[in-house]
Design a protein around this motif. Structure first.
Motif, short mmCIF file in Angstrom:
data_model
loop_
_atom_site.label_atom_id
_atom_site.label_comp_id
_atom_site.label_asym_id
_atom_site.label_seq_id
_atom_site.Cartn_x
_atom_site.Cartn_y
_atom_site.Cartn_z
N UNK A 260 -14.86 -15.24 -65.12
CA UNK A 260 -14.76 -14.83 -63.63
C UNK A 260 -14.96 -15.96 -62.79
N UNK A 261 -16.21 -16.68 -62.88
CA UNK A 261 -16.57 -17.59 -62.26
C UNK A 261 -15.91 -19.05 -62.27
N UNK A 262 -15.29 -19.25 -63.60
CA UNK A 262 -14.91 -20.38 -63.62
C UNK A 262 -13.36 -20.20 -63.11
N UNK A 263 -12.85 -19.15 -63.40
CA UNK A 263 -11.44 -18.89 -62.64
C UNK A 263 -11.52 -19.19 -61.14
N UNK A 264 -12.83 -18.81 -60.34
CA UNK A 264 -12.88 -18.96 -59.05
C UNK A 264 -13.16 -20.20 -58.76
N UNK A 265 -13.82 -21.01 -59.41
CA UNK A 265 -14.13 -22.50 -59.26
C UNK A 265 -12.76 -23.37 -59.34
N UNK A 266 -11.91 -23.03 -60.32
CA UNK A 266 -11.04 -23.97 -60.68
C UNK A 266 -11.45 -25.13 -61.55
N UNK A 267 -10.70 -26.26 -61.67
CA UNK A 267 -11.14 -27.35 -62.28
C UNK A 267 -12.49 -27.96 -62.40
N UNK A 268 -13.10 -27.76 -61.24
CA UNK A 268 -14.42 -28.41 -61.03
C UNK A 268 -15.51 -27.01 -61.06
N UNK B 43 -12.69 -17.52 -80.92
CA UNK B 43 -13.40 -16.71 -81.57
C UNK B 43 -13.26 -15.24 -81.23
N UNK B 44 -12.17 -14.73 -80.70
CA UNK B 44 -12.04 -13.53 -80.22
C UNK B 44 -12.60 -12.84 -79.07
N UNK B 45 -12.85 -13.54 -78.22
CA UNK B 45 -13.48 -13.35 -76.64
C UNK B 45 -12.30 -12.69 -75.95
N UNK B 46 -11.05 -12.50 -75.96
CA UNK B 46 -10.14 -12.04 -75.26
C UNK B 46 -9.61 -12.99 -74.08
N UNK B 47 -9.80 -14.09 -74.00
CA UNK B 47 -9.25 -15.14 -73.17
C UNK B 47 -8.67 -16.40 -73.86
N UNK B 48 -7.65 -16.88 -73.18
CA UNK B 48 -7.29 -18.21 -73.58
C UNK B 48 -7.19 -18.95 -72.40
N UNK B 49 -7.44 -20.18 -72.34
CA UNK B 49 -7.42 -21.13 -71.19
C UNK B 49 -6.06 -21.90 -71.12
N UNK B 50 -5.44 -21.67 -69.74
CA UNK B 50 -4.21 -22.30 -69.64
C UNK B 50 -4.58 -23.46 -68.71
N UNK B 51 -4.16 -24.63 -69.53
CA UNK B 51 -4.37 -26.01 -68.92
C UNK B 51 -3.38 -26.39 -67.53
N UNK B 52 -2.24 -25.40 -67.69
CA UNK B 52 -1.44 -25.73 -66.65
C UNK B 52 -2.00 -25.27 -65.02
N UNK B 53 -2.97 -23.97 -65.18
CA UNK B 53 -3.15 -23.62 -64.04
C UNK B 53 -4.77 -23.58 -63.96
N UNK B 54 -5.28 -24.39 -64.93
CA UNK B 54 -6.89 -24.33 -65.04
C UNK B 54 -7.44 -23.07 -64.83
N UNK B 55 -6.91 -22.14 -65.59
CA UNK B 55 -7.80 -20.81 -65.32
C UNK B 55 -7.61 -20.11 -66.77
N UNK B 56 -8.58 -19.16 -67.00
CA UNK B 56 -8.63 -18.37 -68.26
C UNK B 56 -7.60 -17.08 -68.05
N UNK B 57 -7.05 -16.88 -69.10
CA UNK B 57 -6.00 -15.54 -69.14
C UNK B 57 -6.60 -14.62 -70.17
N UNK B 58 -6.40 -13.27 -69.82
CA UNK B 58 -6.67 -12.23 -70.68
C UNK B 58 -5.63 -12.22 -71.86
N UNK B 59 -6.02 -12.27 -73.00
CA UNK B 59 -5.13 -12.05 -74.02
C UNK B 59 -5.46 -10.83 -75.03
N UNK B 60 -4.51 -10.17 -75.66
CA UNK B 60 -4.76 -9.06 -76.44
C UNK B 60 -5.51 -9.45 -77.81
#
Length: 75
Positions: free
Chosen positions: A17-25, A58-75
Motif C-alpha cells: 500500500x505504501x510503496x504504491x503510494x510512493x511510486x519508484x522512490x 512466495x505467495x503473498x498475493x502481489x506481483x510487481x509491475x515494472x511498467x507502472x512501478x506498482x504492485x498488483x494483486x494476483x490470485x
C-alpha cells in the motif's frame, strides 16, 4: 496460516500500500516497512535482497509491475 506467516502477510499488505503510494522512490514509511519485511524474511537489514522477487514468488498475493512501478494483486 501460522502466526508468523500472518504477521508477515500483514506487513506485506501495508508495505505494498505504501510503496504504491510512493511510486519508484519509496517514502520513509515504505522504507521502514521494507526493513521490517527484510527481517521478517530472515535477512539482516543491511543485506541487499530483491524484495520484489520474494513477494512475487512466495505467495503473498502481489506481483510487481515494472511498467507502472506498482504492485498488483494476483490470485
Amino acid at each position: 496460516m501460522k502466526k508468523e506467516e500472518l504477521q508477515t502477510q500483514l506487513i506485506v499488505d501495508e508495505y505494498v500500500k505504501e510503496a504504491n503510494k510512493s511510486g519508484a522512490y519509496l517514502s520513509d514509511k515504505a522504507m521502514e516497512l521494507r526493513d521490517r519485511l527484510v527481517e521478517a524474511f530472515g535477512f539482516n537489514s543491511d543485506e541487499e535482497i530483491d524484495l520484489d522477487t520474494i513477494i512475487n514468488f512466495q505467495g503473498y498475493g502481489y506481483a510487481y509491475n515494472f511498467e507502472t512501478d506498482k504492485y498488483e494483486r494476483v490470485a
